[in-house]
Write an enzyme that holds these catalytic residues in place. Structure first.
Site, PDB file in Angstrom:
ATOM      1  CG  ASN A  83      45.136  40.369  35.873  1.00 52.68           C
ATOM      2  OD1 ASN A  83      45.813  41.361  35.649  1.00 52.68           O
ATOM      3  ND2 ASN A  83      44.720  40.034  37.070  1.00 52.68           N
ATOM      4  NE  ARG A 135      44.578  38.179  42.619  1.00 48.73           N
ATOM      5  CZ  ARG A 135      44.285  37.279  43.541  1.00 48.73           C
ATOM      6  NH1 ARG A 135      44.436  35.992  43.273  1.00 48.73           N
ATOM      7  NH2 ARG A 135      43.854  37.645  44.720  1.00 48.73           N
ATOM      8  CB  SER A 160      39.816  36.447  45.410  1.00 49.54           C
ATOM      9  OG  SER A 160      40.545  35.444  46.076  1.00 49.54           O
TER      10      SER A 160
END
Lengths: 156, 274
Positions: free
Chosen positions: B217, B213, B209
């Site tokens: 982004n 992440r 994660s």
């Protein structure tokens, strides 16, 4: 969007970077911050001590001032006392001197009046002698009658 | 993608090619036609652009760290020293709040993550065509500037964190104690087959994660900049400017989140309920 051998390059770079930052940035900066914190604390403590010292010094100064004031008033009182004494003394001296002068003057007066009386007596004796001479119309031996005339003069 | 002159043509002529060109790495060991790695995981491939940009940025951090750290003025901090002092103090405070006992490594680790990720993300704010175009003129066919739009960069960080999580756990609980957390958590020792699966998922989800992440982004941000670049030039300024301003927040926030989660994940090794 793949996972490739670059991964290991990235991990290696990361490892080196972390160690570098730790050694050359993190530790010096933390040391500097700690150093600054210690010195600020020391400075504050010193300021506190300074305040206390100042308060003590002020206290001491007030004490000294009070003592000085007391001493000054004591000295003043003493001086006044001494002044009064001196005035009294000089008054007494002046009085004594005046009396002494008075006595001397009196003695002088007595002396002079005595002299005058003597002179007067002599003059009266001489006049009386001259009168008697004229009265007797003859020469009176001055030497013979000197004693008599002296007695007469003393009676006058 | 055989036509390498795409960058030289007006972007709107062939939008798909333009976008694909922007998403292609400068690559060693890639397929010569597609310029891509052969699979999701392919260790015979090396992305030179990602590695070089992150290396240069790491060099920048090292240079600044060295120069600032060498000439620290304890009485009159100025400029960069101020900034770095604030960062160091902030990270240090956070580490001290989270960790029950002093830890030499995690503070500088967090600071490094923040600085490096922030700088790598910052590459996103350079106009999308500028560096690829300059390098294209210099003879470099492809160049993807933002390292964090590559899984390698983000997983490089998050796998390092994963290794550190394991090291800290083993050091704190012992090897057997660490294995026991897989066996006895979360349902008690008698449900160990379920426990192993659940704890494994839980542990693997951490680096996964973290990496995904950041990648997601930044990749999305980069893609949006590319799409904005496809607009006619007179229509680019408003959406481009707005997205750039918003992106300043995103890149800072992502760098901060990565640092924060790394610190927290490592600190979990010191908590007893596992």
């Amino acid at each position: 969007m793949n996972v490739t051998a670059t991964l290991f390059g990235q991990m290696g770079t990361f490892l080196v970077l972390v160690l570098f930052v730790m050694k050359f940035l993190w530790k010096p900066v933390l040391n500097a911050l700690e150093d600054r914190r210690t010195r600020i604390a020391e400075g504050l403590a010193a300021a506190e001590r300074g305040h206390e010292e100042q308060a003590r010094a002020e206290e001491r100064a007030a004490e000294v001032l009070k003592d000085a004031r007391e001493q000054a008033s004591e000295i003043l009182a003493q001086a006044q006392r001494r002044g009064a004494e001196i005035v009294e003394e000089s008054k007494a001296a002046a009085r004594g001197e005046g009396e002494r002068l008075l006595v001397a003057a009196r003695a002088e007066i007595d002396h002079e009046s005595l002299q005058a009386r003597e002179a007067l007596r002599k003059e009266v004796g001489r006049i009386a002698l001259a009168g008697a001479e004229r009265l007797l119309r003859r020469e009176v031996d001055a030497g013979q009658h000197a004693e008599l005339l002296g007695q007469l003069a003393e009676e006058l | 993608m055989a036509d390498t002159s795409a960058a030289a043509q007006p972007a709107t002529d062939n939008p798909v090619e333009y976008i694909q060109h922007h998403l292609t790495n400068l690559c060693l060991g890639c397929d010569p036609d597609t310029h891509r790695a052969s699979g999701l995981i392919d260790f015979s491939v090396f992305f030179l652009d990602t590695f070089l940009v992150s290396l240069v940025l790491a060099g920048v951090i090292m240079l600044v760290a060295w120069r600032v750290g060498r000439s620290l003025d304890p009485d009159n901090p100025t400029g960069l020293q101020n900034v770095l002092e604030i960062l160091v103090e902030f990270v240090n405070g956070m580490v001290r709040d989270v960790f029950p006992k002093p830890n030499r490594l995690v503070g500088p680790l967090g600071l490094t993550i923040f600085l490096w990720v922030f700088l790598m993300n910052l590459m996103d704010l350079i106009p999308v065509d500028l560096i690829p175009w300059l390098l294209f003129e210099a003879g470099v066919p492809y160049f993807k500037v933002v390292p964090t739009t590559n899984l390698d960069a983000t997983f490089g960080l998050s796998l390092s964190i994963f290794v550190l999580i394991i090291i800290h756990n083993v050091r704190e609980r012992g090897a057997w104690g660490y294995v026991k957390t897989y066996l006895a958590h979360p349902f008690g020792i008698f449900a160990f087959p379920v426990n192993i699966v659940m704890t494994l998922i839980e542990e693997i989800a951490k680096p996964l994660s973290l990496g995904l992440r950041l990648f997601g982004n930044l990749f999305a941000g980069e893609l949006l900049f590319i799409l904005i670049a496809l607009l006619p030039f007179w229509a680019q300024f408003i959406p481009g400017g707005a997205w750039a301003i918003f992106h300043v927040l995103v890149i800072t926030l992502q760098a901060f989140i990565f640092m924060l989660l790394s610190i927290v994940y490592i600190s979990l090794a010191y908590q007893d309920d596992h």
